[in-house]
Design an enzyme around this catalytic site. Sequence first.
Site, PDB file in Angstrom:
ATOM      1  N   THR A  52       0.845  -1.203   0.000  1.00  0.00           N
ATOM      2  CA  THR A  52       0.000   0.000   0.000  1.00  0.00           C
ATOM      3  C   THR A  52       0.877   1.249   0.000  1.00  0.00           C
ATOM      4  O   THR A  52       0.480   2.298  -0.517  1.00  0.00           O
ATOM      5  CB  THR A  52      -0.922  -0.003   1.242  1.00  0.00           C
ATOM      6  OG1 THR A  52      -1.682  -1.206   1.220  1.00  0.00           O
ATOM      7  CG2 THR A  52      -1.853   1.186   1.265  1.00  0.00           C
ATOM      8  N   TYR A 140       4.864 -11.881   6.016  1.00  0.00           N
ATOM      9  CA  TYR A 140       3.668 -11.316   5.377  1.00  0.00           C
ATOM     10  C   TYR A 140       3.158 -12.292   4.320  1.00  0.00           C
ATOM     11  O   TYR A 140       3.766 -12.463   3.272  1.00  0.00           O
ATOM     12  CB  TYR A 140       4.029  -9.961   4.766  1.00  0.00           C
ATOM     13  CG  TYR A 140       2.879  -9.178   4.158  1.00  0.00           C
ATOM     14  CD1 TYR A 140       1.569  -9.669   4.127  1.00  0.00           C
ATOM     15  CD2 TYR A 140       3.091  -7.922   3.607  1.00  0.00           C
ATOM     16  CE1 TYR A 140       0.542  -8.943   3.573  1.00  0.00           C
ATOM     17  CE2 TYR A 140       2.066  -7.182   3.050  1.00  0.00           C
ATOM     18  CZ  TYR A 140       0.799  -7.702   3.035  1.00  0.00           C
ATOM     19  OH  TYR A 140      -0.229  -6.972   2.474  1.00  0.00           O
ATOM     20  N   LYS A 166       1.654 -11.419   9.343  1.00  0.00           N
ATOM     21  CA  LYS A 166       0.544 -10.626   8.802  1.00  0.00           C
ATOM     22  C   LYS A 166      -0.147 -11.521   7.810  1.00  0.00           C
ATOM     23  O   LYS A 166       0.437 -11.930   6.795  1.00  0.00           O
ATOM     24  CB  LYS A 166       1.098  -9.358   8.133  1.00  0.00           C
ATOM     25  CG  LYS A 166       0.090  -8.578   7.313  1.00  0.00           C
ATOM     26  CD  LYS A 166       0.631  -7.174   7.059  1.00  0.00           C
ATOM     27  CE  LYS A 166       0.135  -6.508   5.782  1.00  0.00           C
ATOM     28  NZ  LYS A 166      -1.289  -6.404   5.601  1.00  0.00           N
ATOM     29  N   GLY A 191      -4.904  -9.300   7.936  1.00  0.00           N
ATOM     30  CA  GLY A 191      -4.547  -8.354   6.869  1.00  0.00           C
ATOM     31  C   GLY A 191      -5.680  -7.971   5.942  1.00  0.00           C
ATOM     32  O   GLY A 191      -5.542  -7.051   5.155  1.00  0.00           O
ATOM     33  N   ASP A 193      -8.891  -6.091   5.525  1.00  0.00           N
ATOM     34  CA  ASP A 193      -9.660  -5.103   6.283  1.00  0.00           C
ATOM     35  C   ASP A 193     -11.132  -5.511   6.350  1.00  0.00           C
ATOM     36  O   ASP A 193     -11.859  -5.112   7.249  1.00  0.00           O
ATOM     37  CB  ASP A 193      -9.550  -3.718   5.624  1.00  0.00           C
ATOM     38  CG  ASP A 193      -8.101  -3.342   5.345  1.00  0.00           C
ATOM     39  OD1 ASP A 193      -7.189  -4.085   5.759  1.00  0.00           O
ATOM     40  OD2 ASP A 193      -7.885  -2.304   4.697  1.00  0.00           O
ATOM     41  N   SER A 210      -4.738  -1.430   4.640  1.00  0.00           N
ATOM     42  CA  SER A 210      -4.725  -0.178   3.890  1.00  0.00           C
ATOM     43  C   SER A 210      -5.761   0.829   4.365  1.00  0.00           C
ATOM     44  O   SER A 210      -5.484   2.026   4.453  1.00  0.00           O
ATOM     45  CB  SER A 210      -5.027  -0.457   2.418  1.00  0.00           C
ATOM     46  OG  SER A 210      -4.436  -1.634   1.984  1.00  0.00           O
TER      47      SER A 210
HETATM   48  O1  MN9 Z   1      -2.962  -6.497   3.524  1.00  0.00           O
HETATM   49  C1  MN9 Z   1      -4.157  -5.031   2.109  1.00  0.00           C
HETATM   50  N1  MN9 Z   1      -4.049  -5.918   0.994  1.00  0.00           N
HETATM   51  C2  MN9 Z   1      -3.688  -5.503  -0.213  1.00  0.00           C
HETATM   52  C3  MN9 Z   1      -3.294  -5.401   3.225  1.00  0.00           C
HETATM   53  O2  MN9 Z   1      -3.391  -4.367  -0.460  1.00  0.00           O
HETATM   54  C4  MN9 Z   1      -3.696  -6.523  -1.286  1.00  0.00           C
HETATM   55  C5  MN9 Z   1      -5.587  -4.931   2.604  1.00  0.00           C
HETATM   56  O3  MN9 Z   1      -5.605  -3.902   3.543  1.00  0.00           O
HETATM   57  C6  MN9 Z   1      -6.550  -4.668   1.462  1.00  0.00           C
HETATM   58  O4  MN9 Z   1      -6.120  -3.565   0.729  1.00  0.00           O
HETATM   59  C7  MN9 Z   1      -7.962  -4.399   1.942  1.00  0.00           C
HETATM   60  C8  MN9 Z   1      -8.925  -4.165   0.806  1.00  0.00           C
HETATM   61  O5  MN9 Z   1      -9.177  -5.366   0.106  1.00  0.00           O
HETATM   62  O6  MN9 Z   1      -8.377  -5.455   2.741  1.00  0.00           O
END
Ligand code: MN9
Length: 307
Positions: A52, A140, A166, A191, A193, A210
Amino acid sequence: MSKFQITDIKGVIPATMAFFDEKENIDEACTRDMTEFMIGAGVNGFYLTGSTGECFTMTPEERNRVVDIVIDQVKGRVPVIVHVGDIGTRKSIGLAEHAEAAGADAISSVPPFYWKFSKEDIYHYYKDIAASTSLPMIVYNIQLAGIMDKDLILKIAEIDHVKGLKYTARSHDEMGSLKEILGKDFMIYSGCDEMAFSGLCFGADGLIGSFYNVIPEIYEKIYQCVQNSDIPGGIRLQRIADEFIFACLQYDFPSCVHNLMRWRGLEGGYSRRPFYNYKDEELAGLKINLRQIREKYQAEDLEIFHF
Ligand code: MN9
């Protein structure tokens, strides 16, 4: 020396976005302001230069600079995790060494990606990076980088300094079972959301993602609901968050989140190419959708709808 132990790293942790200016340079003032906004909103830590945070569009020097700026701004108020993932072990080690010298509390990494590395290669990647500093390593597991299976995660979890995971995959049973096997001091961060509430109910110690950049307040409330065993309250808030996220994911992500931040009266910064930067009028439909969600749930009181 970090004043935080790995078990102090919990709660709501934004996988911090990149804040570039319109010419694609790191916007230091914006990065500092957004760090303050998130601390003010009650976040419990930061996860820097992850996907992100657009780390794969940045040079190692730029990644290090973001780490320096945020750690300087945070001043030890909350823990800072630095994502050092790359597809070359030596590059990741360089980033890890910098993170330690800069005062990070933990490092983290996606598995090496693009080529189909063997399980052995992935294991050694983590082993070599974990050995390069004295910091705890948070593995991760993420779809985009190639999900690791449970056996491989368990094997990597035995490596010295590997202290957390994560987990960005939609499998509550696997996440919960990993927590059970690895024990209370091995930290698991949900991880997705979209499954923050259920993830916490299934044993996650914290959330790294994110959307905690732009709507941290609702997740602080979700976290409190879990602490207070308020199941109906948590479900309602997660439903609202999910509808919010799904509306946003109709557009390019993470770029549209910069606009959302500006709607909230924040600076928000810009993405770097090839990510697209929306003009506000291109997101008029999103604004309408989000207002409909606010009405549907009578959620005028939630800060996330204050635009
Ligand atoms: O792990 C994020 N994953 C990606 C972190 O960016 C692929 C999540 O926070 C997602 O952005 C979020 C939205 O699908 O869950």
